[in-house]
Enzyme design. Sequence first.
Site, mmCIF file in Angstrom:
data_model
loop_
_atom_site.group_PDB
_atom_site.id
_atom_site.type_symbol
_atom_site.label_atom_id
_atom_site.label_comp_id
_atom_site.label_asym_id
_atom_site.label_seq_id
_atom_site.Cartn_x
_atom_site.Cartn_y
_atom_site.Cartn_z
ATOM 1 N N ASP A 1 102.737 156.429 -15.373
ATOM 2 C CA ASP A 1 103.013 157.359 -14.078
ATOM 3 C C ASP A 1 103.546 156.576 -12.854
ATOM 4 O O ASP A 1 104.155 154.258 -13.030
ATOM 5 C CB ASP A 1 101.575 157.429 -13.119
ATOM 6 C CG ASP A 1 100.332 157.472 -13.964
ATOM 7 O OD1 ASP A 1 100.873 158.977 -14.376
ATOM 8 O OD2 ASP A 1 99.015 157.137 -13.749
ATOM 9 N N ASP B 1 105.478 149.917 -13.228
ATOM 10 C CA ASP B 1 105.931 149.661 -11.858
ATOM 11 C C ASP B 1 104.555 148.763 -11.264
ATOM 12 O O ASP B 1 105.540 148.443 -10.041
ATOM 13 C CB ASP B 1 105.990 151.054 -11.249
ATOM 14 C CG ASP B 1 104.297 151.378 -11.990
ATOM 15 O OD1 ASP B 1 104.241 152.408 -13.113
ATOM 16 O OD2 ASP B 1 103.589 151.517 -10.603
ATOM 17 N N ASP C 1 105.003 153.206 -19.506
ATOM 18 C CA ASP C 1 104.550 153.403 -18.801
ATOM 19 C C ASP C 1 104.664 154.569 -18.352
ATOM 20 O O ASP C 1 105.938 155.145 -18.875
ATOM 21 C CB ASP C 1 104.642 152.472 -17.189
ATOM 22 C CG ASP C 1 103.157 152.715 -16.762
ATOM 23 O OD1 ASP C 1 102.312 153.177 -17.132
ATOM 24 O OD2 ASP C 1 103.453 152.387 -14.760
#
Length: 180
Positions: A11, A133, A9
Amino acid sequence: MQKPRIALDMDEVIADVQPKFEALFEEAFGWRPDPEQYRGGKIYDLPGTQKLREALHLKGFFADLPVMPDSQAVVRELMADFDIYIVTAAMEFRASFEDKYDWLAQHFPFIHWKNIIFCGDKSVIRAEYMIDDHVRNLRTFQGKGLLYTASHNLGEEAFTRVNNWVEVRAFFEEERRRLA
Ligand SMILES: [Mg+2]
């Protein structure tokens, strides 16, 4: 033989969104909350601050995000034994495409464009590992999910947690030994 794949990922895993939101928050409301105040959520989950999230739609928002410490070095190391794919749910934010593309070219020039996936729903992604996240992305993932610590996932217990890139390195050193 094909290397095991890692879906990575952007961000809040390799790009740090938090400092920008803290600055925008302070600019808009004149004070800076303690992260404890929005533990388990995002800064714009604080009452009356939801409009901050609209910043994600602005051209340039993703252009100058700080790189997560050690992420460049560890990603480079991992590339010896793993195929790294950047997997980012960019489709919600039309203006983010160029910013994200340029950011990757600037900070992760060693990742080939063929290994960059801008997507909507990450459940279509197939890989051996995913680092993210958001638990919603890991829940639909068929491989091994690693949860990268962020304010909104504190308290989640269902996935292996990594708090920083030194811990990511250590996790995959262990995996290398296991797979050897
Ligand atoms: Mg993320």
